[in-house]
Design an enzyme around this catalytic site. Sequence first.
Site: not given
Length: 424
Positions: A17, A19-20, A45, A58, A182, A257, A265-266, A271-272, A292, A296, A298
């Site tokens: 995918h 995003d992955k 990123e 960074e 998916k 598909f 798709d970008a 984003r997941k 990260k 961090k 997060d």
Amino acid sequence: MVSKRFLFTSESVTEGHPDKVCDQISDAILDALLTQDPKSRVAAETTVTTGMALVSGEITSNSYVDIPSVIRNTIKQIGYAGEEGGGFDYKTCAVLTSIDEQSSDIAGGVNKAFETRNDNANTSDEETENIGAGDQGIMFGYACNETPELMPLPISLAHKLAFQLAKVRKNGTLNYLRPDGKSQVTVEYIDGKPSRIDTIVISTQHDPEINGETDNSKIQAIIKKDLIENVVNPVFENFEIKPDETTKYLINPSGRFVVGGPQGDAGLTGRKIIVDTYGGYSRHGGGAFSGKDPTKVDRSAAYATRYVAKNIVAAGLADKCEVQLGYAIGVAEPVSILVDTFGTGKISDDEISQLIQDNFDLRPAAIINQFDLRNLPAKNGGTFYRLLAAYGHMGRTDINVPWEALDKVELLKQKANFKQPASV
């Protein structure tokens, strides 16, 4: 008394995918940097689109990493190679990087935190006392007794379906599959407990022809049959709740598909975040994990909250437990701890909260040290965080994940003066 019925749905995605793809590239860079310099500060990123991968962020490190090579090798391992990859190719895609050093303002706050803790916590070395949170934010951790790994059933099933989909692609069982895919599972709950499987959705990228067949309606029929036999059925072998005659199957519901991945798709790192955690069954603080380093919160504190919640549930103190932590940048101690057991606690939520404060050190460096977060890549052949970047960071059973440990269970029982019922 009327039973309360509701449907709950969670999704997962394969490593192909878009995003992955980005999450894995960002975490592969993190793995490479931490392997050489465990104290690297990383915020990487990634974005991908047709014919291009861009990494920005960074990084402050004493190591040298050929980042373009890491990017291309990660794309290759995912399966985007030549025509079989579906149009996105690790060899020919453009690779761009824009990297700066970590802000000195952030670094200063992390390195020397304003320390407020005055008790005799069992991790009192100077580094643990002084490292502050790498940013402000809120993190949630969750556990429940719906599955052996103490995860909600819908996300557990969705991950396993996505993982199995990738497995049959890679081992050649279904050699017409391509990397993007998916899964989604809808579970019916009655009185708060899983009752049946309502809907299973799988969308998978595939070759334009299968066994010489070019008619799309026949191709989709082949895919549906193959996926039920080779993906769905093997996953449900080990679950008590299985699909029944009323379960709905939606296999490639769009009808075709072929074009997928970054060509279709970008993609973007982070984003997941619901796929990465609890499938929406628990709240989320909003912070992503991938790319990260462990300072961090997060990332590191989200792992810690899962660890805390899982041990609470495994100790029998609650059937469900959600833990929230709040942090301020540069401050080591959490500014808040909140517990919610949704009425399932065997002792009060306030008592559980006190148990957490007394028995878990939730300062960033203490979390880093307990889970050895800086050294995990080097201890696992240079790859650890990239493996987490697909199929979830929580509830993993295929790799050794330290925040899934249950080493606090007996202590919590003892401190709570709680004895599990014989029937549990």
